[in-house]
Write an enzyme that holds these catalytic residues in place. Sequence first.
Site, short mmCIF file in Angstrom:
data_model
loop_
_atom_site.label_atom_id
_atom_site.label_comp_id
_atom_site.label_asym_id
_atom_site.label_seq_id
_atom_site.Cartn_x
_atom_site.Cartn_y
_atom_site.Cartn_z
N SER A 113 60.59 32.28 43.84
CA SER A 113 59.55 32.10 44.86
C SER A 113 58.69 33.35 44.94
O SER A 113 59.16 34.46 44.71
CB SER A 113 60.24 31.88 46.21
N TYR A 147 66.27 34.77 52.61
CA TYR A 147 65.98 33.79 51.55
C TYR A 147 65.38 34.49 50.33
O TYR A 147 65.81 34.28 49.19
CB TYR A 147 65.02 32.72 52.10
N LYS A 177 66.74 34.97 46.32
CA LYS A 177 65.98 34.62 45.10
C LYS A 177 65.86 35.84 44.19
O LYS A 177 65.98 35.74 42.98
CB LYS A 177 64.59 34.09 45.48
P1 NAD Z 1 64.66 20.60 48.38
O1 NAD Z 1 65.54 21.01 49.51
O2 NAD Z 1 63.81 19.40 48.55
O3 NAD Z 1 65.53 20.42 47.04
C1 NAD Z 1 66.72 21.14 46.82
C2 NAD Z 1 67.77 20.14 46.35
O4 NAD Z 1 69.00 20.86 46.10
C3 NAD Z 1 68.09 19.06 47.38
O5 NAD Z 1 68.10 17.80 46.76
C4 NAD Z 1 69.48 19.44 47.90
O6 NAD Z 1 70.23 18.30 48.29
C5 NAD Z 1 70.07 20.14 46.68
N1 NAD Z 1 71.13 21.09 47.01
C6 NAD Z 1 71.13 22.02 48.00
N2 NAD Z 1 72.27 22.73 47.97
C7 NAD Z 1 73.00 22.24 46.93
C8 NAD Z 1 74.28 22.57 46.38
N3 NAD Z 1 75.03 23.54 46.90
N4 NAD Z 1 74.70 21.87 45.30
C9 NAD Z 1 73.95 20.87 44.76
N5 NAD Z 1 72.74 20.52 45.25
C10 NAD Z 1 72.28 21.21 46.31
O7 NAD Z 1 63.75 21.88 48.02
P2 NAD Z 1 62.50 21.99 47.06
O8 NAD Z 1 61.31 22.24 47.90
O9 NAD Z 1 62.48 20.88 46.08
O10 NAD Z 1 62.85 23.37 46.34
C11 NAD Z 1 63.54 23.41 45.11
C12 NAD Z 1 63.79 24.85 44.74
O11 NAD Z 1 62.54 25.55 44.70
C13 NAD Z 1 64.67 25.61 45.72
O12 NAD Z 1 65.52 26.47 45.01
C14 NAD Z 1 63.67 26.41 46.52
O13 NAD Z 1 64.24 27.60 47.04
C15 NAD Z 1 62.60 26.71 45.50
N6 NAD Z 1 61.27 26.95 46.09
C16 NAD Z 1 60.72 26.02 46.91
C17 NAD Z 1 59.47 26.28 47.51
C18 NAD Z 1 58.83 25.29 48.45
O14 NAD Z 1 57.95 25.67 49.21
N7 NAD Z 1 59.23 24.01 48.44
C19 NAD Z 1 58.80 27.48 47.24
C20 NAD Z 1 59.38 28.39 46.36
C21 NAD Z 1 60.63 28.11 45.79
N1 UFG Z 2 51.11 27.85 59.47
C1 UFG Z 2 50.57 27.51 60.70
N2 UFG Z 2 51.21 26.56 61.45
C2 UFG Z 2 52.36 25.94 61.03
C3 UFG Z 2 52.89 26.30 59.76
C4 UFG Z 2 52.25 27.27 59.02
O1 UFG Z 2 49.55 28.05 61.12
O2 UFG Z 2 52.89 25.09 61.77
C5 UFG Z 2 50.41 28.85 58.65
C6 UFG Z 2 51.22 30.08 58.32
O3 UFG Z 2 51.08 31.05 59.34
C7 UFG Z 2 50.63 30.51 56.97
C8 UFG Z 2 50.23 29.18 56.32
O4 UFG Z 2 50.12 28.24 57.39
O5 UFG Z 2 49.47 31.27 57.17
C9 UFG Z 2 51.24 28.67 55.32
O6 UFG Z 2 52.52 28.63 55.92
P1 UFG Z 2 53.78 27.91 55.23
O7 UFG Z 2 54.93 28.03 56.18
O8 UFG Z 2 53.41 26.56 54.78
O9 UFG Z 2 54.00 28.79 53.93
P2 UFG Z 2 54.41 30.32 53.76
O10 UFG Z 2 53.41 30.91 52.83
O11 UFG Z 2 54.61 30.99 55.06
O12 UFG Z 2 55.85 30.17 53.11
C10 UFG Z 2 55.97 29.65 51.81
C11 UFG Z 2 57.34 28.99 51.59
C12 UFG Z 2 58.44 29.99 51.69
C13 UFG Z 2 58.15 31.16 50.80
C14 UFG Z 2 56.77 31.73 51.10
C15 UFG Z 2 56.39 32.85 50.18
O13 UFG Z 2 57.57 28.01 52.54
O14 UFG Z 2 59.64 29.39 51.23
O15 UFG Z 2 55.81 30.69 50.91
O16 UFG Z 2 56.34 32.38 48.88
F1 UFG Z 2 59.07 32.11 51.06
#
Ligand code: NAD
Ligand code: UFG
Length: 339
Positions: free
Chosen positions: A124, A148, A152
């Site tokens: 991330s 978190y 990572k």
């Molecule tokens: P998500 O929660 O939708 O998907 C994660 C999946 O992993 C789920 O299906 C969950 O059931 C499964 N899981 C959780 N713990 C587990 C375990 N112990 N064993 C087996 N399965 C398990 O999340 P996502 O948004 O699809 O994110 C996927 C990956 O990308 C994550 O590692 C997350 O940290 C990373 N990531 C997500 C974002 C975002 O904004 N969505 C941003 C940066 C990184």
């Molecule tokens: N925001 C609002 N109102 C809300 C939610 C978000 O104003 O209800 C604003 C936040 O302040 C920010 C922007 O919208 O300015 C985006 O916020 P998000 O929560 O959607 O995303 P972030 O960038 O804060 O966080 C994301 C991922 C995290 C990751 C981070 C850095 O959700 O997992 O990017 O990569 F850690």
Amino acid sequence: MRVLVTGGAGYIGSHTLIELRAQGHEVFVVDSFDNSSPEVLARVSELTQATVPFAEVDIRDRAALGDVMAAFRPDAVIHFAGLKAVGESSVIPLRYYDVNISGTLSLLDAMDKVGCKRIVFSSSATVYGLPQYLPFDEDHPCAPTNVYGQTKHMAEQVLRDWAAATPEASAVLLRYFNPVGAHVSARLGEDPSDIPNNLMPFVAQVAVGRREKLSVFGDDYDTPDGTGVRDYIHVSDLARAHTAALRFANGSIGAEAINVGTGQGYSVLEMVEAFARASGRDIPFEIVARRPGDIARSLAAPDKANKLLNWHAEKTLDDMCASTWAWQSQNPNGFREEG
Ligand code: NAD
Ligand code: UFG
């Protein structure tokens, strides 16, 4: 390739399964369904017209994971499984370290036992912490400011050390910026189980009438309209980055961190306006205090992904909003509707 996908029933994993199958890869999913459900895989099966094989296994269960690995014998693994809520990670840090770190150790151990040497990992942009300069390139120092992000960053280090110690191994550490949007079919999308933490799913729930209004966290940042600016990346573009990363891993050794973003930033108010346009709905909002820990701007330098993966983001802001709206309006209760 035979690709084992941990967390394949999740938001990003499910979109990536579609792309993997479109590219002719054979997939097998390992998911505990901690934050998803088998219904997601049923929909991927429907969209790809072939059942998705899966095992309901927690990646920390070394015996069960070992059995899956021995039976499937993957050429590569894509590792999505993990916990991802920034706020929650400081409330239950040990669980985050356990799932995100112990889970990764367990996975690498199981891979070693069957001689699988390629992995693509979900990292991330949060690993960078406060920007010393923008856009973030992969050489920007990493100093995560939340648990978190620490997990990572530590998992990246584990993967680097594993790749260095394992002959011919390759680890691609994809640093996602802000994934948004949904599959073009409107059958897959983001389905938060609780009140959404993130902007896009919250806006979508306001548009569909599930929530009254959006709280905009601060309008006094050093940005053109005072609200936070982020690099939003369409989940289908992100899914393509994974198949590109697999190709790269297949022809390289060592560990490589690669940003996945567009390089283009949008403010909260620009997102609200774009979503209102795409949905034809009003998005009521109020400005409230800043959210602790938020930064003014986050932007990717996507040059390394462009060059090494031959990958470019293609979808527009309107694609992101229109696909989210189609998903939200056609599945107001997410995946819980059918069954
Ligand atoms: P998500 O929660 O939708 O998907 C994660 C999946 O992993 C789920 O299906 C969950 O059931 C499964 N899981 C959780 N713990 C587990 C375990 N112990 N064993 C087996 N399965 C398990 O999340 P996502 O948004 O699809 O994110 C996927 C990956 O990308 C994550 O590692 C997350 O940290 C990373 N990531 C997500 C974002 C975002 O904004 N969505 C941003 C940066 C990184
Ligand atoms: N925001 C609002 N109102 C809300 C939610 C978000 O104003 O209800 C604003 C936040 O302040 C920010 C922007 O919208 O300015 C985006 O916020 P998000 O929560 O959607 O995303 P972030 O960038 O804060 O966080 C994301 C991922 C995290 C990751 C981070 C850095 O959700 O997992 O990017 O990569 F850690």
